[in-house]
Scaffold this active site. Structure first.
Site, mmCIF file in Angstrom:
data_model
loop_
_atom_site.group_PDB
_atom_site.id
_atom_site.type_symbol
_atom_site.label_atom_id
_atom_site.label_comp_id
_atom_site.label_asym_id
_atom_site.label_seq_id
_atom_site.Cartn_x
_atom_site.Cartn_y
_atom_site.Cartn_z
ATOM 1 N N ASP A 1 42.263 -26.179 24.932
ATOM 2 C CA ASP A 1 41.617 -26.941 26.054
ATOM 3 C C ASP A 1 40.986 -25.940 27.071
ATOM 4 O O ASP A 1 41.405 -24.740 26.814
ATOM 5 C CB ASP A 1 42.836 -27.817 26.820
ATOM 6 C CG ASP A 1 43.605 -27.124 27.343
ATOM 7 O OD1 ASP A 1 44.318 -26.201 26.520
ATOM 8 O OD2 ASP A 1 44.159 -27.429 28.412
ATOM 9 N N GLU A 2 39.931 -26.479 27.667
ATOM 10 C CA GLU A 2 39.608 -25.948 29.039
ATOM 11 C C GLU A 2 39.031 -24.547 28.669
ATOM 12 O O GLU A 2 39.130 -23.744 29.417
ATOM 13 C CB GLU A 2 40.768 -25.772 30.303
ATOM 14 C CG GLU A 2 41.270 -27.208 30.519
ATOM 15 C CD GLU A 2 41.987 -27.364 31.524
ATOM 16 O OE1 GLU A 2 42.062 -28.563 32.284
ATOM 17 O OE2 GLU A 2 42.828 -26.369 31.697
ATOM 18 N N LEU A 3 38.429 -24.237 27.686
ATOM 19 C CA LEU A 3 37.853 -23.079 27.341
ATOM 20 C C LEU A 3 36.658 -22.869 28.171
ATOM 21 O O LEU A 3 35.546 -23.797 28.200
ATOM 22 C CB LEU A 3 37.360 -23.110 25.809
ATOM 23 C CG LEU A 3 37.196 -21.678 25.191
ATOM 24 C CD1 LEU A 3 38.090 -20.548 25.707
ATOM 25 C CD2 LEU A 3 36.644 -21.585 23.838
ATOM 26 N N HIS B 1 43.743 -20.205 28.462
ATOM 27 C CA HIS B 1 44.810 -19.942 29.276
ATOM 28 C C HIS B 1 45.847 -19.125 28.524
ATOM 29 O O HIS B 1 47.032 -18.814 28.375
ATOM 30 C CB HIS B 1 45.937 -21.324 28.660
ATOM 31 C CG HIS B 1 45.301 -22.575 29.451
ATOM 32 N ND1 HIS B 1 45.676 -23.122 30.764
ATOM 33 C CD2 HIS B 1 44.130 -23.488 29.189
ATOM 34 C CE1 HIS B 1 44.970 -24.358 30.757
ATOM 35 N NE2 HIS B 1 43.953 -24.373 30.201
#
Length: 562
Positions: free
Chosen positions: A338-340, A274
């Protein structure tokens, strides 16, 4: 008249009949006794602060309470809005004073100082008594923060009709303490920008329902609106415009405003994912920047993640986080995690060159990155907070003090606490306020949001923070929060998409159960939530309707089984 044990119940319960209407308290106190006597509030009502060396923000809180008492003017949610109460009020006694005091062992510190103490050391409990005979009401607490919480309860007790502010439930005795220390609301101000005034209004509403943590997701791949002293170019190049920046003075004003209302500001700078927008200032620090198709490299556009394996990126990130964290009074700071997306690094030449030269794996490089960045925060006296993937998807060595936010599913909480970490419950299947608005991606006319359906207040209210945990693990649950991700939200719809739904978790984590010990129940709760929703309107908020007005005036008449 002796108080009756009509404890937070709305109709005939255990042989106790409350006046028509509801007890207008949200969240419901942990112990509550009420009577059936009418009591008017004097037009000359005053707050008597019997606190030695009382801080200025306590006086400001009292002035706020005085304003709400005079200006809420909320009619009781019954047919006639209180017209039938006039007979009871004709001979009613008049309440003229509320006396505020601290317990003998307490020291008067500013509310703003109490609000940012570490979790588990804040004193939010209070005791409130309102006699039926017109003698002074009393509010006592162990801290100014507790007095502030008690004032919010006091202001919810009274209705208004034809020039009279009153209650029908005197005498009233309340002792109250939160079930969980962390009660939060998350707001994403990076996908779309929110003016400071909207954040302040949200903080006011949070304080009304005793939410004590503003989780500020301030940056993301789309924009970097935060002014950072050491790295001013990040906002210059990363904000949507020069007018859509949170300056250092903005942040300090928001933090102080929040703290004076009993709210700690937990800031999040999400890393290493992000972070696409950082490439606008440091292009060499970001892998797969704006690569297409974006779905190969990111959960949403634009693609781009920090090259966390590179020493210079690691040092930059640690410096950035520390530079921001040291300006904030909170004991906590979130680094996200998160969401790597691993595909982003698979063919990224600088990353692969670094990994090959050091013999590290992507996991070990992420472990080093996390150790370095968290060490920088710990050096500033902050406890790191991360999203659940840092625990469940990667093999990292994290401090045992690290707090983990569970978001993907409520079912994941057990796996996180099994590893011994404290958690904040933020499950998307209960608490995501943005779900159910349909898909926002172009070229997909039939698309839905990934977390459909819309999370109603009542669905959120059924959440059990301790589900699937052992009794020995209960103490690892610090609390929880509802969240608004802003892909489809902004200042135009902030109030109705958040309120009054965000009050659901406020009661789950303050009250935990009904004062009788019974579990929280949506049928019992709805009329009280209607009350706080209508009071919010009186205070200038724009919350969504829960039902037609006809239903709000007739508690339980619109229940499925009515």
């Amino acid at each position: 008249m002796a108080p009756s044990r009509c404890i937070g119940i709305l109709a005939l319960v255990a042989g106790c009949l409350l006046p028509s209407g509801v007890l207008a308290l949200w969240p419901i106190p942990s112990a509550l006794e009420t009577g059936t006597t009418a009591l008017k509030v004097s037009p000359y009502f005053s707050f008597d602060v019997q606190v030695e060396d009382a801080p200025l923000d306590l006086y400001a809180a009292v002035a706020q309470a005085q304003y709400y008492l005079a200006n809420d003017k909320l009619g009781r949610l019954v047919v006639g809005r209180g017209a039938n109460d006039t007979t009871a009020l004709m001979g009613a006694q008049t309440l003229s004073t509320l006396t505020l005091s601290l317990t003998s062992s307490a020291t008067a510190e500013p509310i703003a100082s109490e609000a940012v103490k570490p979790l588990g050391t804040r004193s939010e409990e209070y005791a409130l008594t309102i006699p039926a005979d017109g003698s002074a009401a009393t509010l006592t607490a162990n801290s100014t923060l507790g007095l502030y919480r008690g004032l919010t309860t006091f202001n919810q007790l009274f209705y208004y009709y034809s020039g009279v502010t009153y209650t029908l439930l005197a005498p009233i005795a309340i002792t109250d303490t939160p079930a969980y220390p962390f009660r939060g609301l998350e707001l994403d101000t990076a996908r779309n920008y929110y003016p400071v005034s909207d954040i302040l209004r949200t903080l006011d509403a949070m304080s009304w329902v005793k939410i004590n943590t503003f989780h500020w997701h301030i940056t993301d791949s789309q924009s970097f609106p935060l002014e950072v002293a050491q790295y001013p170019e990040l906002a210059i190049n990363g904000a949507y415009s020069a007018e859509e920046v949170y300056t250092a003075s903005d942040v300090q004003y928001i933090v102080q405003y929040a703290a004076e209302r009993g709210i700690d500001v937990l800031m999040e700078i999400d890393t290493p994912g992000h972070t696409s927008i950082i490439a606008a200032t440091y292009p060499d620090y970001v892998a797969c920047f704006d690569e297409t198709p974006w779905a190969t490299y990111a959960n949403e556009p634009p693609a781009g993640q920090l090259r966390f394996a590179l020493p210079e990126v690691m040092n930059f990130t640690a410096s950035l986080l520390a530079d921001v964290a040291k300006t904030l009074p909170s004991s906590y700071f979130s680094t996200g995690g998160d969401e790597l997306n691993t595909e982003c690094y698979a063919n990224d030449y600088p990353t692969q060159l670094q990994l090959n030269s050091t013999g590290e794996t992507l996991n070990s490089a992420l472990n080093t990155f996390t150790e370095v960045t968290h060490a920088a925060l710990i050096a500033e006296g902050k406890t790191p907070i991360v999203w659940e993937e840092m625990i469940l998807d990667w093999n990292l060595t994290l401090s045992n003090e690290t707090i983990v936010m569970v978001w993907i599913s409520s079912a994941d909480a057990a796996a996180v606490v099994e590893k011994g970490f404290r958690i904040v419950q933020a499950p998307s299947n209960y608490f995501y306020l943005d779900c159910g608005a349909g898909g926002w991606l172009g070229g997909d006319p039939t698309g839905n949001s990934w977390c459909d359906p819309f999370k109603t207040w009542s669905e959120a209210y059924t959440f059990d923070p301790l589900a699937n945990l052992t009794e020995a693990q209960y103490e690892l649950v610090l609390g929880g929060e509802q969240l608004l991700w802003s892909e489809q939200s902004g200042p135009q719809n902030l109030d109705p998409i958040v309120w009054p739904r965000a009050a659901s978790s406020a009661e789950i984590f303050w009250s935990g159960k009904q004062p009788t010990g019974a579990p929280l129940n949506v049928t019992e709760a709805l009329p009280r939530l209607q009350d706080i929703r209508y009071r919010m309107v009186q205070r200038g908020l724009r919350p969504i309707h829960l039902q037609p007005h006809w239903c709000a005036l007739r508690p339980d008449a619109c229940d499925l089984t009515a």
